[in-house]
Design an enzyme around this catalytic site. Structure first.
Site, PDB file in Angstrom:
ATOM      1  N   SER A 147       0.847  -1.204   0.000  1.00  0.00           N
ATOM      2  CA  SER A 147       0.000   0.000   0.000  1.00  0.00           C
ATOM      3  C   SER A 147       0.872   1.239   0.000  1.00  0.00           C
ATOM      4  CB  SER A 147      -0.874  -0.010   1.263  1.00  0.00           C
ATOM      5  OG  SER A 147      -1.420   1.267   1.489  1.00  0.00           O
ATOM      6  N   TYR A 160      -1.325  -0.980  10.307  1.00  0.00           N
ATOM      7  CA  TYR A 160      -1.534  -1.443   8.923  1.00  0.00           C
ATOM      8  C   TYR A 160      -0.401  -0.947   8.015  1.00  0.00           C
ATOM      9  CZ  TYR A 160      -3.540  -1.361   4.195  1.00  0.00           C
ATOM     10  OH  TYR A 160      -3.748  -1.515   2.851  1.00  0.00           O
TER      11      TYR A 160
HETATM   12  N1  LIG Z   1      -8.686  -0.756  -1.829  1.00  0.00           N
HETATM   13  C1  LIG Z   1      -7.661   0.062  -1.672  1.00  0.00           C
HETATM   14  O1  LIG Z   1      -7.765   1.266  -1.890  1.00  0.00           O
HETATM   15  C2  LIG Z   1      -6.332  -0.469  -1.229  1.00  0.00           C
HETATM   16  C3  LIG Z   1      -5.293   0.457  -1.048  1.00  0.00           C
HETATM   17  C4  LIG Z   1      -4.048  -0.013  -0.675  1.00  0.00           C
HETATM   18  C5  LIG Z   1      -3.835  -1.367  -0.505  1.00  0.00           C
HETATM   19  N2  LIG Z   1      -4.879  -2.240  -0.678  1.00  0.00           N
HETATM   20  C6  LIG Z   1      -4.598  -3.650  -0.432  1.00  0.00           C
HETATM   21  O2  LIG Z   1      -5.234  -4.456  -1.412  1.00  0.00           O
HETATM   22  C7  LIG Z   1      -5.529  -5.739  -0.846  1.00  0.00           C
HETATM   23  C8  LIG Z   1      -6.972  -6.111  -1.140  1.00  0.00           C
HETATM   24  O3  LIG Z   1      -7.813  -5.162  -0.508  1.00  0.00           O
HETATM   25  P1  LIG Z   1      -9.304  -4.837  -1.000  1.00  0.00           P
HETATM   26  O4  LIG Z   1      -9.388  -3.366  -1.121  1.00  0.00           O
HETATM   27  O5  LIG Z   1      -9.686  -5.695  -2.137  1.00  0.00           O
HETATM   28  O6  LIG Z   1     -10.094  -5.215   0.331  1.00  0.00           O
HETATM   29  P2  LIG Z   1     -11.221  -6.311   0.597  1.00  0.00           P
HETATM   30  O7  LIG Z   1     -11.603  -6.114   2.038  1.00  0.00           O
HETATM   31  O8  LIG Z   1     -12.278  -6.238  -0.422  1.00  0.00           O
HETATM   32  O9  LIG Z   1     -10.436  -7.689   0.453  1.00  0.00           O
HETATM   33  C9  LIG Z   1      -9.570  -8.201   1.434  1.00  0.00           C
HETATM   34  C10 LIG Z   1      -9.797  -9.697   1.519  1.00  0.00           C
HETATM   35  O10 LIG Z   1      -8.846 -10.249   2.456  1.00  0.00           O
HETATM   36  C11 LIG Z   1      -9.513 -11.209   3.236  1.00  0.00           C
HETATM   37  N3  LIG Z   1      -8.842 -11.391   4.514  1.00  0.00           N
HETATM   38  C12 LIG Z   1      -8.773 -10.534   5.543  1.00  0.00           C
HETATM   39  N4  LIG Z   1      -8.124 -11.109   6.582  1.00  0.00           N
HETATM   40  C13 LIG Z   1      -7.785 -12.356   6.175  1.00  0.00           C
HETATM   41  C14 LIG Z   1      -7.128 -13.442   6.798  1.00  0.00           C
HETATM   42  N5  LIG Z   1      -6.690 -13.365   8.069  1.00  0.00           N
HETATM   43  N6  LIG Z   1      -6.954 -14.586   6.101  1.00  0.00           N
HETATM   44  C15 LIG Z   1      -7.393 -14.689   4.823  1.00  0.00           C
HETATM   45  N7  LIG Z   1      -8.041 -13.691   4.165  1.00  0.00           N
HETATM   46  C16 LIG Z   1      -8.237 -12.539   4.858  1.00  0.00           C
HETATM   47  C17 LIG Z   1     -10.926 -10.642   3.421  1.00  0.00           C
HETATM   48  O11 LIG Z   1     -11.861 -11.661   3.797  1.00  0.00           O
HETATM   49  C18 LIG Z   1     -11.197 -10.042   2.053  1.00  0.00           C
HETATM   50  O12 LIG Z   1     -11.838 -10.956   1.181  1.00  0.00           O
HETATM   51  C19 LIG Z   1      -5.180  -5.642   0.639  1.00  0.00           C
HETATM   52  O13 LIG Z   1      -3.902  -6.176   0.870  1.00  0.00           O
HETATM   53  C20 LIG Z   1      -5.150  -4.152   0.890  1.00  0.00           C
HETATM   54  O14 LIG Z   1      -4.315  -3.792   1.981  1.00  0.00           O
HETATM   55  C21 LIG Z   1      -6.109  -1.825  -1.028  1.00  0.00           C
END
Ligand SMILES: NC(=O)c1ccc[n+]([C@@H]2O[C@H](COP(=O)([O-])OP(=O)(O)OC[C@H]3O[C@@H](n4cnc5c(N)ncnc54)[C@H](O)[C@@H]3O)[C@@H](O)[C@H]2O)c1
Length: 273
Positions: A147, A160
């Site tokens: 991120s 985080y």
């Molecule tokens: N959406 C954004 O703007 C953004 C920005 C920076 C980084 N990210 C990163 O992108 C990735 C995906 O995020 P997203 O936005 O799709 O969020 P999201 O919440 O839609 O998806 C995250 C997924 O991870 C799963 N998860 C959480 N804890 C877990 C565990 N202990 N074991 C197994 N699975 C687990 C959740 O059930 C969920 O399906 C993450 O690593 C997040 O940090 C997202």
């Protein structure tokens, strides 16, 4: 790409039921990969996999809790038993968006350990247990979803953000230790991708501030990340490893003051000065 350049490859996507994970599962499967979506038991992973299968894609779901070593080991064993190999690991799952994850002064030790145990130790263990499978198959590609919060400070989400910083460093170490065995490892520093949770929680004025800092003028879509994961998963990126790539619409590519300075200049010129 809508070719079959991942044909013959097997991919494991942690957090594959989520917004970015499910878009990535679709992208990789459309490119010919056989895909394991691994997510928490209470997540909609089975529905996501079923939806992709109904579109003719080769996707299965399997339970994974990133904070449990046994669960990680078991997910790798499931992948090997189901598809016989592992070529692509998309470390996409993360513990995130915790309201209690604030500043250092108020940091709870329990929350800190929980986030580090899941995001940092979990991602390291995913690499640890994926590597033997990849090496046995002649190599592979690990993509760590990091991120932009890991490279600039804020007032909240300290645990985080620091966990993502550790994942950046892990990326460099895995790439350094296993390049000679054909394993590449890269991290994507993702920023502001619209998800259902963000759509609900982000007030319009904050959205406008974010967009003012996106050189592309818009927030990201899950497919924006999936496309880059698809590239890194494929042999088209065979000379790319150990990289920390910002995939964020140019959020960190400009001076922090740029939007405000542009507004000030526009105001001055509108006043005829
Ligand atoms: N959406 C954004 O703007 C953004 C920005 C920076 C980084 N990210 C990163 O992108 C990735 C995906 O995020 P997203 O936005 O799709 O969020 P999201 O919440 O839609 O998806 C995250 C997924 O991870 C799963 N998860 C959480 N804890 C877990 C565990 N202990 N074991 C197994 N699975 C687990 C959740 O059930 C969920 O399906 C993450 O690593 C997040 O940090 C997202």
């Amino acid at each position: 790409m809508n070719g079959q350049e991942l044909k013959g490859k097997v991919a494991l996507i942690s957090g594959g039921a989520g917004a970015i994970g499910s878009a990535t599962a679709r992208r990789l499967a459309q490119d010919g990969a056989r895909v394991v979506i691994a997510d928490l038991p209470g997540s909609p992973m089975h529905e996501v996999a079923e939806g992709l299968r109904s579109d003719g894609l080769d996707v299965v779901a399997h339970a994974l809790d990133l904070s449990q070593e046994d669960s990680i080991r078991e997910a790798m064993a499931f992948t090997a038993a189901t598809y016989g190999r592992l070529d692509v690991l998309d470390n996409n799952a993360a513990m995130k968006g915790l309201p209690a994850d604030g500043d250092v002064l108020g940091m709870s030790t329990e929350l800190w350990d929980q986030v580090m145990g899941c995001n940092v130790r979990g991602t390291m263990l995913m690499c640890k247990y994926a590597l033997p499978l990849m090496i046995r198959g002649g190599g592979g590609s690990i993509i760590n979803i990091s991120s932009g919060t890991s490279v600039a400070g804020e007032r909240y989400q300290t645990a985080y953000a620091v966990s993502k910083g550790a994942i950046n460093t892990l990326t460099l170490y895995v790439a350094s230790q296993h390049g000679a065995q054909g394993v590449r490892c890269n991290a994507l520093l993702v920023g502001s991708v619209t998800t259902p949770a963000m759509e609900r929680a982000l007030p319009q004025p904050m959205r406008e501030v974010l967009c003012a800092h996106k050189l592309t003028g818009r927030l990201g879509l899950p497919s924006d990340i999936a496309e880059v994961v698809g590239f890194l998963a494929s042999d088209r990126s065979s000379w790319v490893t150990g990289q920390l790539w910002a995939v964020d619409g140019g959020y960190y590519a400009h001076q922090p003051t740029m939007p405000q300075f542009a507004a000030l200049r526009a105001a001055v010129s509108a006043n005829g000065a």
